[in-house]
Design an enzyme around this catalytic site. Structure first.
Site, PDB file in Angstrom:
ATOM      1  N   ASP A  50     100.350  79.525  63.792  1.00  0.00           N
ATOM      2  CA  ASP A  50      99.423  79.919  64.850  1.00  0.00           C
ATOM      3  C   ASP A  50      98.419  78.826  65.208  1.00  0.00           C
ATOM      4  O   ASP A  50      97.620  79.012  66.124  1.00  0.00           O
ATOM      5  CB  ASP A  50      98.665  81.186  64.430  1.00  0.00           C
ATOM      6  CG  ASP A  50      97.734  80.923  63.256  1.00  0.00           C
ATOM      7  OD1 ASP A  50      98.124  80.183  62.348  1.00  0.00           O
ATOM      8  OD2 ASP A  50      96.610  81.458  63.249  1.00  0.00           O
TER       9      ASP A  50
ATOM     10  N   TYR B  89      94.908  69.250  62.344  1.00  0.00           N
ATOM     11  CA  TYR B  89      95.294  68.850  60.990  1.00  0.00           C
ATOM     12  C   TYR B  89      95.579  67.352  60.866  1.00  0.00           C
ATOM     13  O   TYR B  89      95.628  66.818  59.757  1.00  0.00           O
ATOM     14  CB  TYR B  89      96.513  69.646  60.525  1.00  0.00           C
ATOM     15  CG  TYR B  89      96.163  71.015  60.014  1.00  0.00           C
ATOM     16  CD1 TYR B  89      95.911  71.233  58.660  1.00  0.00           C
ATOM     17  CD2 TYR B  89      96.075  72.100  60.875  1.00  0.00           C
ATOM     18  CE1 TYR B  89      95.579  72.490  58.183  1.00  0.00           C
ATOM     19  CE2 TYR B  89      95.739  73.363  60.411  1.00  0.00           C
ATOM     20  CZ  TYR B  89      95.486  73.552  59.063  1.00  0.00           C
ATOM     21  OH  TYR B  89      95.142  74.796  58.602  1.00  0.00           O
TER      22      TYR B  89
END
Length: 441
Positions: free
Chosen positions: A172, A264
């Protein structure tokens, strides 16, 4: 419209009540006949389940049946869809995944670097067993897996279940980023059409358009570069750690302006800075246990105690809504576009065909139909090749019980790089995970 029998594996998760609220919000798109929770931790699951019984009674009276169990056959038999969100070893092992690398000056994060390897090596065996059980009791069910680290899990499952076309690995995080894009643009996330490429937790948005085809990418870049970037999804918006993470996007975009990065990537592009920001004795795992975990179970206790949801702070987050909409597109042949993890097979033409890539795909009842990306630039390709080699070596190490391949994986990973440090971290992780990992020789 056929009503679905849904099983949530990992019913004790701190995300479960949010998923229930998402199912309620999306019941017009994905109506349920029954909902079942399954977990091996009966105590955690029961708290979520008791609260869910009250939530459903007040907000989803149409549902015919809700049950929860620790019996696999009872849970899985006859399912149409199975949502999988397991965490082998629990948050207690996540603490070790983060503390051990940080003690050696390397990134300590649950899905990236050594922590991701540790978590992935724990997840693989349980995921394989679970998929086999699902297929025993519900051979035709769609399996939506969002167990982390999704890249390693997807690689392992693709090796074992390559012929199973009803397993879809999904994350997600791109959607959570797109919620913030939508806020900047004054739109809903569902109005945006992304172009995206990479691996899980390791990718870039190359374009963001609206449904009329207007390219909004430069507008987004300008806003982020000049005004910054903040999380907007309800689950993370008030979290200081996530606020810092989204702030880092501005720096990444200044340094590498070609594409909009997944958050990330900060761990791979700025590992030293990420280490400096962390407290090895109070990592993100401890913050989650003191924060979201306590908050969610306190909320459940309040609902159970009051026997009503009145006054309860129940919110719908993008994590749940995204998964439910993905399921709806698969179930009803909607053909919407979502970012999912699939085998490459030429989608990114200058990457190996067997890479498990994260790209947009049209989702039909015949599965995902990925959209072609074509060639990607040398910088992004080089980063992806290194990360892909790390992921494959981790899975090799698991199946072959090969210490050397685990060491190679950590040495390749940009969050570690230094071979002697990789060996020290690996040796300590082996001791910490002796109950979960295969013996590495």
């Amino acid at each position: 419209m056929k009503k679905q029998d849904l099983v949530i594996v990992g019913g004790g998760s701190t995300y479960t009540i949010g998923m229930v609220m998402s199912l309620i919000a999306e019941k017009g798109n994905f109506p349920l006949k029954s909902l079942t929770f399954y977990d091996i931790d009966s105590k955690r699951q029961e708290k979520n389940a008791k609260a869910t019984e009250i939530i459903l009674k007040e907000k989803y009276s149409e549902i015919e049946e809700f049950t929860y169990t620790t019996d696999k056959e009872e849970a899985l038999k006859g399912a149409d869809f199975v949502f999988v969100q397991i965490r082998t070893g629990g948050l207690e092992m996540r603490v070790k995944d983060e503390e051990i690398p940080l003690s050696y000056g390397a990134v300590g994060q649950e899905t990236c670097g050594p922590g991701g390897m540790a978590y992935g090596m724990r997840s693989i065996g349980d995921m394989i067993e679970l998929i086999n059980d699902i297929r025993r009791y519900s051979p035709d069910a769609w399996i939506l897996n969002y167990t982390n680290p999704a890249a390693i899990v997807a690689e392992a499952l693709n090796r074992v279940f390559s012929d199973d076309k009803k397993i879809l690995n999904i994350c997600d995080m791109p959607a959570a980023i797109m919620v913030s894009y939508a806020d900047i643009l004054g739109k809903e996330i569902w109005d945006l059409v992304p172009e995206y490429f990479g691996l899980n937790h390791f990718g870039w948005f190359s374009k963001i358009r609206d449904r009329d085809g207007n390219d909004l990418t430069d507008q987004l870049k300008s806003h982020i570069l000049n005004k910054g970037f903040v999380p907007e999804d309800s689950e993370i918006a008030d979290d200081p750690s996530w606020q810092k993470t989204f702030k880092q996007v501005q720096i990444m975009l200044k340094d590498f302006p070609d594409y909009l990065p997944n958050t990330y990537l900060q761990y791979y592009l700025y590992p030293d800075n990420m280490v400096k920001k962390e407290d090895p004795k109070y990592t993100r795992a401890s913050q989650v246990m003191d924060g979201r975990e306590k908050r969610v179970f306190k909320l459940a206790d309040e609902i159970i105690g009051a026997q009503t949801t009145e006054g309860a702070d129940l919110e719908v987050d993008i994590h749940g809504r995204y998964m439910v909409r993905v399921a709806a597109s698969l179930a009803y042949n909607v053909g919407d576009i979502y970012i999912v993890i699939v085998e490459n097979n030429g989608i990114i033409s200058n990457l190996a065909d067997d890479a498990m890539v994260e790209v947009p795909a049209v989702l039909t009842n015949d599965g995902p139909k990925p959209l072609a990306v074509g060639k990607i630039p040398t910088f992004q390709k080089g980063l992806i090749e290194g990360q892909l080699a790390y992921e494959k070596l981790v899975v090799d190490a698991y199946f072959e019980q090969d210490y050397n391949k685990a060491l190679q994986a950590l040495t390749l990973n940009r969050t570690v790089v230094n071979a002697p440090v990789a060996r020290e971290i690996l040796d300590e992780l082996i001791v910490a995970n002796k109950e979960y990992w295969p013996k590495l020789n």
